[in-house]
Scaffold this active site. Structure first.
Site, PDB file in Angstrom:
ATOM      1  N   SER A 250       6.709 -61.679  50.459  1.00 55.22           N
ATOM      2  CA  SER A 250       5.743 -61.879  51.535  1.00 55.22           C
ATOM      3  C   SER A 250       4.467 -62.464  50.957  1.00 55.22           C
ATOM      4  O   SER A 250       4.356 -62.676  49.756  1.00 55.22           O
ATOM      5  CB  SER A 250       5.436 -60.538  52.207  1.00 55.22           C
ATOM      6  N   LYS A 251       3.514 -62.682  51.846  1.00 53.35           N
ATOM      7  CA  LYS A 251       2.239 -63.284  51.465  1.00 53.35           C
ATOM      8  C   LYS A 251       1.597 -62.565  50.270  1.00 53.35           C
ATOM      9  O   LYS A 251       0.882 -63.175  49.493  1.00 53.35           O
ATOM     10  CB  LYS A 251       1.269 -63.229  52.656  1.00 53.35           C
ATOM     11  N   ARG A 252       1.850 -61.283  50.176  1.00 50.97           N
ATOM     12  CA  ARG A 252       1.252 -60.517  49.072  1.00 50.97           C
ATOM     13  C   ARG A 252       1.654 -61.085  47.716  1.00 50.97           C
ATOM     14  O   ARG A 252       0.983 -60.896  46.725  1.00 50.97           O
ATOM     15  CB  ARG A 252       1.707 -59.052  49.139  1.00 50.97           C
TER      16      ARG A 252
END
Ligand code: GLU
Length: 482
Positions: A250-252
């Site tokens: 994910s974006k993380r």
């Protein structure tokens, strides 16, 4: 004849996980001399956007994935955009309705929610209770009079459903846990599950290769294939792609879209190579493969059930490897958009400029890990250097400047300004004066480039050219503030 498809929903930019699905389908098709089809699943009108479809196509093409049939090129089994196939789904829906394999359900959203709430309260499992399965003509008339808009549900038969998955082996489902599910929405457009099955049938898909997140839909798909009287394709559900910390990518974890990597200066062949090897491997521990080699080596059976770990560091390493192997003319071509964006190169550079860029970039080729680094690395070749404060303090002090004024006339006298000659002359200068080479090399480097790190000093001087080298040294001796 093997026929596979990549069926993205244009509701966002192409994600690494999806790119991997596309790639596996592509490799499988090419390996088996089959066809690879691109199908756009845009039945979700609210979330689907034309701009995402266009971006998706750009990203897939950039990756070097070509399809044999698709919305942009057509094909025998088109159209390849689900929004253009609504009438086809309606025909299938009508047939299922006539045959009694599907039925209209008039329950409203509120009623369903209320019943679910009650079920939970009573400790039962929520989900549709098949209430409209056996409505009488009268019930139907009454609902129609009330102006209710029905959905169409599949009458789910009681049976055990076995999925023979090429990656996961046999997976068994009991249809008891599947309530009669919606196949046409109240606006009489298909649900995702129904459209997928009708299309896979009509497009003669032989192998459905997709993410593991669709495994839970597969029993529904099998029931639908059976209901419409279609052969059931082979299934292969690929493991999910996780970040280095083993949580879903994910974006993380930083950039997750193919576009972001493209814009950050990754080479398509590096990206292709890295993504194609996520979740399977050849028997050797080799890592660098051309597209052709990957096609030859690819094997669904060798795909791991365990999740694949996407490691951006590894991808960066591989990108650097590919950059080092790239012929310089192509490397310049690939770097141009980045240089233009940084306003270091004009829109239409002439032949001479391109030749100059080749000489410059080849000096840095070993160090470049991604193309977005190129402008900063070569900036001082293209315009006046920006002097790093620490470098100036350390090397362009009084002592440094004194050495520079002594070496200036020596450099000025060099006729053949080649790296070998420059080196020979400057080393001789050090010897004659009894200077340590580092005491001479560093001030020259900083004066000419503004920094302490960079390519070899003498090749750098050769490429910048005698005139500019002298000018920069002179500026430093005189004091730049003048
Ligand atoms: N449109 C689905 C998705 O983007 C893929 C469906 C399928 O492969 O069966 O996840």
């Amino acid at each position: 004849m093997v026929r596979v498809r990549f069926a993205p929903s244009p509701t966002g930019y192409l994600h690494i996980g999806n790119a991997r699905t596309a790639l596996f389908n592509y490799l499988f098709a090419r390996k088996n001399n089959g066809k690879f089809i691109l199908r756009i699943e845009d039945t979700d009108k609210e979330r689907s956007k034309k701009e995402y479809e266009e971006a998706l196509i750009v990203d897939l093409k950039w990756l070097g994935i070509e399809w044999d049939e698709g919305p942009d090129i057509g094909g025998e089994y088109g159209p390849y955009r689900q929004s253009e196939r609504i009438e086809i789904y309606r025909e299938f829906a009508d047939k299922l309705l006539k045959e009694g394999k599907a039925y209209k359900c008039y329950c409203t959203k509120e009623e369903l929610e209320e019943r679910n709430r009650k079920a939970i309260e009573e400790g039962k499992s929520p989900g549709y209770d098949n209430r409209c399965r056996n409505l009488t003509e009268e019930d139907i008339k009454k609902f129609e009079r009330e102006g209710r808009k029905p959905v169409l549900r599949l009458r789910v038969p009681e049976k055990i459903i076995k999925v023979n998955d090429l990656i996961r082996g046999e997976v068994v489902f009991d249809s008891k846990v599947i309530p009669d599910f919606v196949i046409m929405k109240s606006d009489w457009t298909p649900t995702f599950n129904f459209a997928v099955v009708v299309d896979d049938y009509l497009m003669k898909i032989t192998h459905v290769i997709r993410g593991e997140d669709h495994l839970s839909n597969t029993p529904k798909h099998i029931l639908l294939f059976e209901a419409i009287g279609a052969p059931i394709p082979q299934f292969a559900h690929m493991s999910m792609t996780l970040g280095p910390d083993r949580t879903r990518l994910s974006k993380r974890h930083g950039a997750t879209s193919v576009m972001a990597y493209r814009e950050d200066g990754y080479l398509p062949e590096a990206f292709f190579n890295y993504i194609a090897l996520l979740g399977w491997g050849t028997t050797e521990s080799r890592e660098i493969f051309t597209k052709e080699e990957l096609i030859q080596e690819f094997s669904i059976e060798r795909c791991n059930k365990a999740s694949a770990i996407f490691d951006p560091e590894k991808l960066l390493w591989m990108n650097g490897y590919y950059i080092r192997k790239t012929p310089i003319s192509r490397l310049v071509e690939l770097s141009l958009p980045f240089l233009k964006k940084a306003a270091l190169v004009e829109e239409n550079p002439d032949e001479e400029k391109i030749k100059y860029l080749e000489k410059v970039i080849i000096l840095e080729q070993e160090r470049i890990k991604k193309l977005s680094e190129v402008p900063e690395l070569i900036e001082f070749f293209l315009k006046e250097p920006v002097y790093e404060e620490n470098a100036v303090k350390k090397y362009l002090d009084e002592k440094g400047k004194k050495i520079l004024s002594e070496v200036y006339p020596v450099i000025e006298k060099i006729e053949d300004f080649s790296r070998e000659k420059i080196e020979e002359v400057i080393r001789r200068f050090c010897e004659e004066k009894g200077y340590k080479t580092s005491h001479v090399f560093h001030p020259i480097r900083v004066a000419v480039s503004g920094r302490t790190k960079g390519p070899g000093l003498f090749e750098m001087m050769e490429v910048i050219g005698k005139e500019r080298v002298l000018k920069r040294i002179e500026n430093v001796i005189r004091g730049r503030e003048e």
